[in-house]
Enzyme design. Structure first.
Site, short mmCIF file in Angstrom:
data_model
loop_
_atom_site.label_atom_id
_atom_site.label_comp_id
_atom_site.label_asym_id
_atom_site.label_seq_id
_atom_site.Cartn_x
_atom_site.Cartn_y
_atom_site.Cartn_z
N ASP A 64 0.85 -1.19 0.00
CA ASP A 64 0.00 0.00 0.00
C ASP A 64 0.89 1.24 0.00
O ASP A 64 1.85 1.31 0.78
CB ASP A 64 -0.91 -0.02 1.24
CG ASP A 64 -2.05 0.96 1.16
OD1 ASP A 64 -1.80 2.14 0.86
OD2 ASP A 64 -3.19 0.56 1.43
N ASN A 70 -13.54 -4.17 3.49
CA ASN A 70 -14.71 -3.30 3.65
C ASN A 70 -15.59 -3.36 2.41
O ASN A 70 -15.07 -3.47 1.29
CB ASN A 70 -14.26 -1.85 3.86
CG ASN A 70 -13.32 -1.70 5.04
OD1 ASN A 70 -13.53 -2.28 6.09
ND2 ASN A 70 -12.28 -0.91 4.86
N GLN A 90 -15.24 1.60 2.52
CA GLN A 90 -14.61 1.19 1.26
C GLN A 90 -14.37 2.44 0.43
O GLN A 90 -15.30 3.18 0.11
CB GLN A 90 -15.50 0.21 0.48
CG GLN A 90 -14.88 -0.29 -0.81
CD GLN A 90 -15.74 -1.30 -1.54
OE1 GLN A 90 -16.90 -1.53 -1.19
NE2 GLN A 90 -15.19 -1.88 -2.58
N GLU A 91 -13.12 2.70 0.09
CA GLU A 91 -12.75 3.89 -0.68
C GLU A 91 -12.59 3.62 -2.17
O GLU A 91 -12.82 4.50 -2.99
CB GLU A 91 -11.45 4.49 -0.12
CG GLU A 91 -11.58 5.00 1.31
CD GLU A 91 -12.55 6.16 1.44
OE1 GLU A 91 -12.61 7.01 0.54
OE2 GLU A 91 -13.27 6.22 2.46
N HIS A 116 -10.94 -5.44 -2.20
CA HIS A 116 -9.55 -5.54 -1.78
C HIS A 116 -9.48 -5.93 -0.31
O HIS A 116 -10.34 -5.59 0.48
CB HIS A 116 -8.77 -4.25 -2.05
CG HIS A 116 -9.37 -3.00 -1.49
ND1 HIS A 116 -10.51 -2.42 -2.01
CD2 HIS A 116 -8.99 -2.22 -0.46
CE1 HIS A 116 -10.80 -1.32 -1.32
NE2 HIS A 116 -9.89 -1.18 -0.38
N HIS A 142 -6.91 -5.92 2.98
CA HIS A 142 -5.71 -5.32 3.56
C HIS A 142 -5.03 -6.34 4.46
O HIS A 142 -5.70 -7.05 5.23
CB HIS A 142 -6.07 -4.12 4.44
CG HIS A 142 -6.70 -2.98 3.71
ND1 HIS A 142 -5.98 -1.88 3.31
CD2 HIS A 142 -7.97 -2.75 3.32
CE1 HIS A 142 -6.78 -1.02 2.71
NE2 HIS A 142 -8.01 -1.54 2.70
#
Length: 140
Positions: A35, A87, A94-95, A100, A102
């Site tokens: 990340d 998320n 969730q962005e 995805h 993490h």
């Protein structure tokens, strides 16, 4: 079969090599990388190559791939304490609209590195919980 990708998706662009990444492990189904906005050293993402927005939309075979990849990353990092976070939806934090996972090392007990969360547990009414349990079971 080629993975479905979305032209405007940042993660799809990473998978296609249009945006550089610090790739870790790549399988037929998954792509993982460090990340660039880490919560701690070693914070990594594991993403499906198939563009899917939420986890429940993923094919089951992907879920059998993602956890071994996350496990290998955690072991390679030497992370004794870590979080696996996923998320779904904006209000669930969730962005990026591409599933995805993490892998977030938690190197110390302080709130300075790693995931920091609250856990606002509530006391459940046992009758309501029993009724809800039956409702969910009927849909499984």
């Amino acid at each position: 079969m080629a993975a479905r990708t979305l032209a405007s998706c940042i993660f799809c662009k990473i998978i296609k090599g249009e945006i550089p990444s610090f790739k870790l492990i790549e399988t037929d189904l998954s792509y993982s990388f460090l990340d660039i906005g880490p919560l701690s050293k070693g914070h990594a993402l594991v993403i499906p190559k198939d563009h899917t927005v939420k986890m429940h939309e993923l094919p089951d075979n992907y879920l059998a791939d993602v956890l071994p990849v996350a496990k290998k990353i955690a072991v390679a990092l030497g992370a004794e304490n870590y979080n696996i976070l996923q998320n779904n939806g904006r209000i669930a934090h969730q962005e990026v609209d591409h599933v995805h996972f993490h892998v977030i090392p938690k190197p110390s007990a302080t709130d300075e590195e790693g995931l920091v969360i609250g856990w606002p547990a509530q006391k459940a009414d046992m009758d309501d919980l029993k009724k809800f349990h039956q409702e969910v079971l009927s849909k499984l």
